[in-house]
Design a protein around this motif. Structure first.
Motif, PDB file in Angstrom:
ATOM      1  N   LEU A  57       3.307  17.932   0.548  1.00  0.00           N
ATOM      2  CA  LEU A  57       2.314  16.946   0.109  1.00  0.00           C
ATOM      3  C   LEU A  57       2.913  15.539   0.089  1.00  0.00           C
ATOM      4  CD1 LEU A  57       0.546  18.913  -2.778  1.00  0.00           C
ATOM      5  CD2 LEU A  57      -0.373  18.374  -0.514  1.00  0.00           C
ATOM      6  N   ALA A  58       4.165  15.431  -0.314  1.00  0.00           N
ATOM      7  CA  ALA A  58       4.828  14.129  -0.322  1.00  0.00           C
ATOM      8  C   ALA A  58       4.945  13.572   1.102  1.00  0.00           C
ATOM      9  CB  ALA A  58       6.211  14.236  -0.959  1.00  0.00           C
ATOM     10  N   SER A  59       5.308  14.409   2.049  1.00  0.00           N
ATOM     11  CA  SER A  59       5.437  13.976   3.443  1.00  0.00           C
ATOM     12  C   SER A  59       4.100  13.535   4.022  1.00  0.00           C
ATOM     13  CB  SER A  59       6.020  15.097   4.301  1.00  0.00           C
ATOM     14  OG  SER A  59       7.349  15.355   3.935  1.00  0.00           O
ATOM     15  N   LYS A  60       3.053  14.263   3.688  1.00  0.00           N
ATOM     16  CA  LYS A  60       1.712  13.894   4.172  1.00  0.00           C
ATOM     17  C   LYS A  60       1.272  12.563   3.581  1.00  0.00           C
ATOM     18  CE  LYS A  60       0.293  18.596   5.091  1.00  0.00           C
ATOM     19  NZ  LYS A  60      -0.450  19.757   4.641  1.00  0.00           N
ATOM     20  N   ARG A  61       1.538  12.368   2.289  1.00  0.00           N
ATOM     21  CA  ARG A  61       1.171  11.110   1.642  1.00  0.00           C
ATOM     22  C   ARG A  61       2.003   9.954   2.198  1.00  0.00           C
ATOM     23  NH1 ARG A  61      -2.337   7.629   0.120  1.00  0.00           N
ATOM     24  NH2 ARG A  61      -1.897   6.582  -1.856  1.00  0.00           N
ATOM     25  N   GLU A  62       3.287  10.199   2.427  1.00  0.00           N
ATOM     26  CA  GLU A  62       4.151   9.178   3.025  1.00  0.00           C
ATOM     27  C   GLU A  62       3.589   8.744   4.377  1.00  0.00           C
ATOM     28  OE1 GLU A  62       8.769   8.647   4.565  1.00  0.00           O
ATOM     29  OE2 GLU A  62       7.895  10.638   4.445  1.00  0.00           O
ATOM     30  N   ALA A  63       3.196   9.707   5.189  1.00  0.00           N
ATOM     31  CA  ALA A  63       2.650   9.402   6.513  1.00  0.00           C
ATOM     32  C   ALA A  63       1.369   8.584   6.397  1.00  0.00           C
ATOM     33  CB  ALA A  63       2.400  10.688   7.285  1.00  0.00           C
ATOM     34  N   SER A  64       0.526   8.923   5.433  1.00  0.00           N
ATOM     35  CA  SER A  64      -0.737   8.179   5.284  1.00  0.00           C
ATOM     36  C   SER A  64      -0.475   6.752   4.807  1.00  0.00           C
ATOM     37  CB  SER A  64      -1.700   8.902   4.350  1.00  0.00           C
ATOM     38  OG  SER A  64      -1.267   8.867   3.016  1.00  0.00           O
ATOM     39  N   ILE A  65       0.509   6.563   3.945  1.00  0.00           N
ATOM     40  CA  ILE A  65       0.851   5.211   3.486  1.00  0.00           C
ATOM     41  C   ILE A  65       1.442   4.401   4.632  1.00  0.00           C
ATOM     42  CG2 ILE A  65       2.410   3.882   1.992  1.00  0.00           C
ATOM     43  CD1 ILE A  65       1.961   6.070  -0.158  1.00  0.00           C
ATOM     44  N   LYS A  66       2.291   5.015   5.431  1.00  0.00           N
ATOM     45  CA  LYS A  66       2.906   4.304   6.559  1.00  0.00           C
ATOM     46  C   LYS A  66       1.873   3.827   7.568  1.00  0.00           C
ATOM     47  CE  LYS A  66       7.594   6.054   6.399  1.00  0.00           C
ATOM     48  NZ  LYS A  66       8.669   6.746   7.114  1.00  0.00           N
ATOM     49  N   LYS A  67       0.722   4.489   7.629  1.00  0.00           N
ATOM     50  CA  LYS A  67      -0.340   4.079   8.555  1.00  0.00           C
ATOM     51  C   LYS A  67      -1.153   2.892   8.041  1.00  0.00           C
ATOM     52  CE  LYS A  67      -0.956   8.634  10.578  1.00  0.00           C
ATOM     53  NZ  LYS A  67      -1.860   9.800  10.692  1.00  0.00           N
ATOM     54  N   LEU A  68      -1.024   2.579   6.753  1.00  0.00           N
ATOM     55  CA  LEU A  68      -1.772   1.465   6.175  1.00  0.00           C
ATOM     56  C   LEU A  68      -1.259   0.129   6.697  1.00  0.00           C
ATOM     57  CD1 LEU A  68      -1.873   2.512   2.396  1.00  0.00           C
ATOM     58  CD2 LEU A  68      -3.708   2.760   4.077  1.00  0.00           C
ATOM     59  N   THR A  69      -2.130  -0.855   6.711  1.00  0.00           N
ATOM     60  CA  THR A  69      -1.695  -2.213   7.036  1.00  0.00           C
ATOM     61  C   THR A  69      -0.858  -2.737   5.867  1.00  0.00           C
ATOM     62  OG1 THR A  69      -3.612  -3.248   5.989  1.00  0.00           O
ATOM     63  CG2 THR A  69      -3.831  -2.643   8.333  1.00  0.00           C
ATOM     64  N   VAL A  70      -0.114  -3.782   6.105  1.00  0.00           N
ATOM     65  CA  VAL A  70       0.696  -4.378   5.038  1.00  0.00           C
ATOM     66  C   VAL A  70      -0.207  -4.822   3.891  1.00  0.00           C
ATOM     67  CG1 VAL A  70       2.224  -6.302   4.449  1.00  0.00           C
ATOM     68  CG2 VAL A  70       2.526  -5.098   6.610  1.00  0.00           C
TER      69      VAL A  70
END
Length: 81
Positions: A57-70
């Protein structure tokens, strides 16, 4: 328990990662033992943390945050203060 975290670097850029111990990981980043990015963009402070039940779950959330704009990342950081 895992944590997703965001660090703000000296150049105001953001770094997102996961760990089981945020303070230990931050210290590693500061000592040059973290990821490649934080070796060249010196971390200054932890600006966001979020709990996750497990590594997956942490890895999935990390990936979703990394896709966000600054801009979206800064909005996320504001919600946790």
């Amino acid at each position: 328990m895992y944590f997703v975290y965001i660090l703000q670097c000296a150049d105001k850029s953001l770094y997102t990662g996961i760990t089981t111990d945020v303070e230990r990981r931050f210290k590693e980043h500061c000592e040059g033992l973290g990821g490649h990015y934080t070796r060249s963009h010196k971390p200054k402070k932890i600006v966001y943390t979020e709990k996750a039940k497990n590594r997956s779950l942490a890895s999935k959330r990390e990936a979703s945050i990394k896709k966000l704009t600054v801009l979206k990342k800064f909005e996320l950081i504001k919600t946790r203060k």
